[in-house]
Design a protein around this motif. Sequence first.
Motif, mmCIF file in Angstrom:
data_model
loop_
_atom_site.group_PDB
_atom_site.id
_atom_site.type_symbol
_atom_site.label_atom_id
_atom_site.label_comp_id
_atom_site.label_asym_id
_atom_site.label_seq_id
_atom_site.Cartn_x
_atom_site.Cartn_y
_atom_site.Cartn_z
ATOM 1 N N PHE A 80 0.984 -1.383 0.208
ATOM 2 C CA PHE A 80 0.231 -0.113 0.093
ATOM 3 C C PHE A 80 0.750 1.239 0.020
ATOM 4 N N HIS A 81 2.084 0.889 0.571
ATOM 5 C CA HIS A 81 3.295 2.308 0.631
ATOM 6 C C HIS A 81 3.705 2.949 -0.728
ATOM 7 N N LEU A 82 3.636 1.487 -1.635
ATOM 8 C CA LEU A 82 4.111 1.776 -2.612
ATOM 9 C C LEU A 82 3.198 2.427 -4.053
ATOM 10 N N PHE A 83 2.021 2.315 -3.588
ATOM 11 C CA PHE A 83 0.700 3.067 -3.737
ATOM 12 C C PHE A 83 0.837 4.780 -3.279
ATOM 13 N N PHE A 84 1.190 5.377 -2.180
ATOM 14 C CA PHE A 84 1.557 6.559 -2.097
ATOM 15 C C PHE A 84 2.368 7.121 -3.151
ATOM 16 N N VAL A 85 3.610 6.538 -2.779
ATOM 17 C CA VAL A 85 5.201 7.177 -3.700
ATOM 18 C C VAL A 85 4.665 6.924 -5.140
ATOM 19 N N VAL A 86 4.106 6.341 -5.748
ATOM 20 C CA VAL A 86 4.118 6.132 -7.032
ATOM 21 C C VAL A 86 3.156 7.850 -7.487
ATOM 22 N N GLY A 87 2.004 7.066 -6.497
ATOM 23 C CA GLY A 87 0.678 8.266 -6.710
ATOM 24 C C GLY A 87 1.392 9.867 -6.132
ATOM 25 N N ILE A 88 2.453 10.092 -5.761
ATOM 26 C CA ILE A 88 2.844 11.480 -5.121
ATOM 27 C C ILE A 88 3.954 12.016 -6.406
#
Length: 153
Positions: A80-88
């Motif tokens: 789920f943290h990868l989703f945040f990083v990719v979104g940013i």
Amino acid sequence: MEQAIRELDQHTTDEPAKHMLQGLVEKKRKFDTLKKKCLQGQLFTFGFAICFMIYFYYFILQPNTVDFTVILSRFVQDPFHLFFVVGIAAGYATCVYYKKKEEKAEAEYHQLRCEVIKKSQELWPQPYFWKKRHEVYTMMKSEFGINLFFESK
């Protein structure tokens, strides 16, 4: 062609001047659209980054304040943290893309605006037309927000 530009009579402006003014309006709209998209991208990215920082602080950093390796392993374990990083990262890349396009559109708009100002002697050559030029400039300022009185931004 815009209604306000089309309604300018032949005593005020001729057809080439109307086409230049229409081109100026189109460049201004393109610039405004890109400026709006850039701002939306920046707000999205900023909001997404703030949400991630709040999440990171309360769910990863605060419970594991003792050891950095535990914090890092908890961060890497959850996809789920990868989703945040990719979104940013995607939001930032979008902002950079639209910012470059916005700067290019602004340069084109400003260049055409300065060209209209410099060619005003040719577009309104006689003294009677030169006095009517003020009406056209006032209409462009009030209708479309385009200042043709001065070259400065």
